[in-house]
Design an enzyme around this catalytic site. Sequence first.
Site, PDB file in Angstrom:
ATOM      1  N   LYS A 176     -11.311  13.742 -11.932  1.00  0.00           N
ATOM      2  CA  LYS A 176     -10.114  14.623 -12.723  1.00  0.00           C
ATOM      3  C   LYS A 176      -9.645  15.629 -11.559  1.00  0.00           C
ATOM      4  O   LYS A 176      -9.708  15.640 -10.794  1.00  0.00           O
ATOM      5  CB  LYS A 176     -11.267  15.734 -13.994  1.00  0.00           C
ATOM      6  CG  LYS A 176     -11.915  15.060 -14.571  1.00  0.00           C
ATOM      7  CD  LYS A 176     -12.961  16.362 -15.426  1.00  0.00           C
ATOM      8  CE  LYS A 176     -12.515  18.148 -15.799  1.00  0.00           C
ATOM      9  NZ  LYS A 176     -13.143  18.632 -16.215  1.00  0.00           N
TER      10      LYS A 176
HETATM   11  C1  E4P Z   1     -13.611  19.934 -19.911  1.00  0.00           C
HETATM   12  O1  E4P Z   1     -13.504  19.393 -18.907  1.00  0.00           O
HETATM   13  C2  E4P Z   1     -14.291  21.496 -18.756  1.00  0.00           C
HETATM   14  O2  E4P Z   1     -15.105  21.465 -18.674  1.00  0.00           O
HETATM   15  C3  E4P Z   1     -14.878  22.525 -19.947  1.00  0.00           C
HETATM   16  O3  E4P Z   1     -14.190  22.405 -21.561  1.00  0.00           O
HETATM   17  C4  E4P Z   1     -14.180  23.947 -19.673  1.00  0.00           C
HETATM   18  O4  E4P Z   1     -15.232  24.955 -20.936  1.00  0.00           O
HETATM   19  P1  E4P Z   1     -15.121  26.288 -20.576  1.00  0.00           P
HETATM   20  O5  E4P Z   1     -13.567  27.177 -20.446  1.00  0.00           O
HETATM   21  O6  E4P Z   1     -16.168  26.493 -21.869  1.00  0.00           O
HETATM   22  O7  E4P Z   1     -16.402  26.704 -18.869  1.00  0.00           O
END
Ligand code: E4P
Length: 216
Positions: free
Chosen positions: A84
């Site tokens: 990522k």
């Molecule tokens: C996705 O890869 C992220 O880690 C995640 O969905 C973020 O979610 P949040 O906005 O609830 O922290």
Amino acid sequence: MLLFLDTADLDEIRTARSWGVVSGVTTNPTLVAKAGHRDVRAFLAEASHLVDGPLHFEVTALDREGMVREGRELASVAPNLAIKVPCTEEGLGACRALAEAGIPTNVTLVFSLNQALLAARAGAAYVSPFVGRLDDIGADGLGLVKDVVRMYALHGIAAKVLAASLRHPRHVTDAALAGAQIGTMPFSVLRQMVRHPLTDAGLARFMADWERLDAR
Ligand code: E4P
């Protein structure tokens, strides 16, 4: 839509895996810190065996070279790692370099259609619009997912739309109906999706009737 678990908790991964419904796992630096994994490589090595599908792990360098270096190192831990990178100028460059090295990338922290277009053009295998965080500021998170799906279809873009920051079961339903190929969610949301009061009541009645039969 495939269901991914958004967690760095190994027990949650094990449990969700035992339900046979999880096709991958995403993590982010916040989740890894919350789980207290000091040895990231050890965590990745263990988690990668538990995941039937890709394990998405985020780089923490902010410059292109650092992200590429970190991404290559992380990807060497297991064959199912996807890297990522954030949707920044440096992140897009890193995405291109990693994609050219054959390492699948997920461009994360995507909040606009133009960011989604750029991520796809940088060679991202996955692009993550963040639904809940847009809703948090009064914007339309699901609307973005719908538009990204439509834009990619219109232009024959192969990057997968990974709806992220899904906070409740309705987000999951709507992301699936919007055409996202993947939705990632916390374990608590996945568990809420299983449960229905009529299932519990129906099962209780079936069991009570069955026991009456046994008693005869
Ligand atoms: C996705 O890869 C992220 O880690 C995640 O969905 C973020 O979610 P949040 O906005 O609830 O922290």
